[in-house]
Each structure stands twice: as C-alpha cells, then as structure tokens.
Design an enzyme around this catalytic site. Structure first.
Site: not given
Ligand SMILES: Cc1cc2nc3c(=O)[nH]c(=O)nc-3n(C[C@H](O)[C@H](O)[C@H](O)COP(=O)(O)OP(=O)(O)OC[C@H]3O[C@@H](n4cnc5c(N)ncnc54)[C@H](O)[C@@H]3O)c2cc1C
Length: 309
Positions: A130, A133-134
């Site tokens: 992701c 997200c990261d």
C-alpha cells in the site's frame, strides 16, 4: 457460542455487524485488520452522506458504530471453517477457535503476493502492498514498486514525490495504465524503469536492504539497493478454506443469491468476496446489511425480518 460470526471487518463486515447487533444477535467479527481495502484510499468522495474524507476516517466511523451497537472485534486471520452439530467453528491462524450458529463471510480481497524469497518475512518491515499507507515512511529514501497496472504506476508517481528514488519493476515493456499517466512516469527524473524484469528475492537482515531482479530476456540478475518495496500487482480472493462448504465461481468468489445466501444454509456472504459487480465501499456496505438481515431471518426460522415494506 456466538449467534453470528462475521469474518472480515471491511465495509461489508462492519455494516453486517451494525445490523446483527441491532437485532440483538450476539456478534463477533474476526478480522486481520479493521477497515479493509477502503483504508487504502486517502480520499473517498463517493460514499454518500459523509462528504469527502480519507478512507481510514470513514472506516473508523464504521468501526465505532459496529462497536457502539455491541459487536466484539477479535483480531486474527481465519484459516479454517468447519460445520459442527450446532452451527460452525472458525479457526484462526494463531490456533484460537470460535463457535457460532450462523456465519457471514465478508473478508473481501487480499493483495496478490509475488511468492518470492523473504517477501513474507519482511512484510511490514520494508515490504508493503500500500503506497498510500506507507509512502511517508520513505522520505528521501530509495524504493521499488513492482507492477505495471494503474495502481503500480500511480503508486510510483505518488512515491516519487516523497522518496529520493523509485525503481518501477515491470515484467513487460508496456504499461496497462492510461497514456497520460505513463507519460508522467517516463518524464519523472526520480523514477527509473526496470522493464522486462521480475523481482526474484528480497534482500535484508533485520530490514530490507535491496531487491534482486532478473531480466526475463537475458536472465541477467542485479540488485536494486532499496529500503522499501511496494508490491502493486492487484488483489485476489482466497476462499480456499471455505470451498468445502460453499460454492464458488471460476474466479473463486463465493456465489450468493440476491439476499446474500450462499449454497450452504446458515452461511451468508457479502461484499468483494462475492461476484457482486462494481466493487465499491457503498456496495459492500449494502451487501453487508442484506446478508445480516437474511442471517437474522434464517436464525429466527424465517419469521424474523420483514422482506419488503
Ligand atoms: C486502493 C483502493 C482504492 C479504492 N477506492 C475506492 C473509492 O474511492 N470508493 C469506493 O467506493 N471504493 C473504493 N475501493 C473499493 C473498496 O475499497 C472495496 O470495494 C471495499 O473495501 C470492499 O469491502 P469489503 O468489506 O467487501 O472487503 P474489504 O474491504 O477487502 O475488507 C475485508 C476485510 O476482511 C479481512 N480479511 C481478509 N482475509 C481475512 C481472513 N482470512 N481472516 C480474517 N479477516 C480477513 C481484511 O483484513 C479486511 O478487514 C478502493 C479499493 C482500493 C484497493
């Protein structure tokens, strides 16, 4: 013994829990994470009634409501479902087992993995599925994105605004993403295309130090020195542990009727795990509510829910 176990705490599972709990069914949700795929978008503007917000913010609201009505959330990965005399038993990867009278399967899709050495070992410690997200963890660092579809290409572009360098490793020399996006990719000085190549090994000790890639034509191998690897090669359903109970289609999605009944009495399914077209958060939520009401009808011998107004 729960009245209902829901597997999966995405939009479908959390909505199903709101409905089963409001019917006073003792409900547990077993899930790997809370929020599911919707957490992966940082801007959702097609969930009516809330206004634009981030996916995690929206799913936090779903979670609050499910818990507020009494759902119990148990973290873990389900990997076994068996029929028992009184209902069903669900096993988690950590060995725990939970029993219920009825089951709602709402565990969506999981990111496809490469299946290469050390990929699982470093998942969450340098290997991610992701970018949204990261990516912030890789400010001014070197990274690789694996894949050639829209999510890989858009992921590489997003990452290139944060990371010092992004290698985009793709098994072909053309991309499945839109032309305009591919142009942006080719013109980005922070992105190096590693084409006709596949990742063969994640390298590292405690954290990721690099990735070995192989050119599919020449078979030459090289190591990309990276701190983060983003695998963006799509999503798959994994219904392997329920196929002895419920019918699946050729994509291994659980076949349901229009009310969420599977081929097995007492087992219902909702959301992306089913063949429902146009897989979206709002559709998964609607499916979750239908499956929950149908589950309630089944538990009450067909008397418990009004079919139509
Ligand atoms: C990057 C991205 C962006 C998106 N953007 C949008 C958008 O803007 N608008 C929109 O409407 N839709 C969007 N979608 C689609 C939407 O997120 C999905 O349709 C929706 O999340 C499906 O909900 P679900 O509850 O069926 O499954 P999921 O969201 O996949 O939730 C499944 C849940 O089950 C859990 N789980 C999985 N396997 C197991 C297991 N074995 N045991 C226990 N738990 C398990 C997972 O951890 C997760 O909590 C997007 C999807 C992605 C990937």
């Amino acid at each position: 013994m729960y009245d209902v176990i829901i597997v999966g705490a995405g939009a479908a599972g959390l909505t199903a829990a709101v409905y089963t709990c409001r019917k006073k069914l003792n409900t547990a949700i077993l899930s790997i994470d809370v929020g599911g795929q919707t957490n992966l978008t940082n801007h959702i503007e097609n969930y009516p009634g809330t206004g634009p917000m981030s996916g995690p913010e929206l799913m936090q609201r779903f979670q609050n409501e499910a818990i507020g009505f009494g759902a119990e959330i148990i973290m873990g990965k389900a990997n076994k479902v068996d029929k028992t005399e009184k209902g069903f038993k669900v096993g988690l990867a950590n060995g725990e087992e939970y029993e219920c009278k009825a089951l709602i399967l709402a565990y969506g899709k999981v990111p496809r993995s490469l299946g290469i050495e050390n990929e699982e070992k470093f998942f969450g410690r340098g290997v991610s599925t992701c970018v949204t997200c990261d990516a912030p963890l890789y400010k001014n660092r070197e990274t690789a994105v694996i894949g050639g579809g829209n999510s890989a290409v858009e992921g590489a572009l997003e990452l290139a605004t944060i990371a010092k360098k992004v290698y985009l490793v793709h098994r072909r020399d053309t991309f499945r993403a839109d032309e305009i996006t591919v142009e942006k990719l080719k013109n980005n000085p922070n992105i190096e295309l590693v084409l006709n190549s596949v990742g063969t090994k994640v390298i590292g000790d405690k954290n990721v130090d690099g990735m070995e890639v192989e050119n599919m034509a020449t078979k030459d191998r090289r190591t990309l020195k990276v701190d983060g690897i983003f695998i963006e090669i799509g999503y798959v359903v994994d219904t392997s542990f329920v196929q002895h109970l419920v019918k699946v289609n050729d994509k291994k999605e659980i076949i349901v009727d229009e009310r969420g009944n599977t081929s097995h009495p007492g087992i219902f399914a909702a959301g992306d795990i089913t063949p429902v077209p146009y897989k979206q958060t709002v559709i998964a939520a609607g499916d979750g509510s239908k499956a929950a009401l149908e589950c309630y009808r089944w538990l009450t011998g067909g008397k418990g829910a009004i079919l139509d107004w």
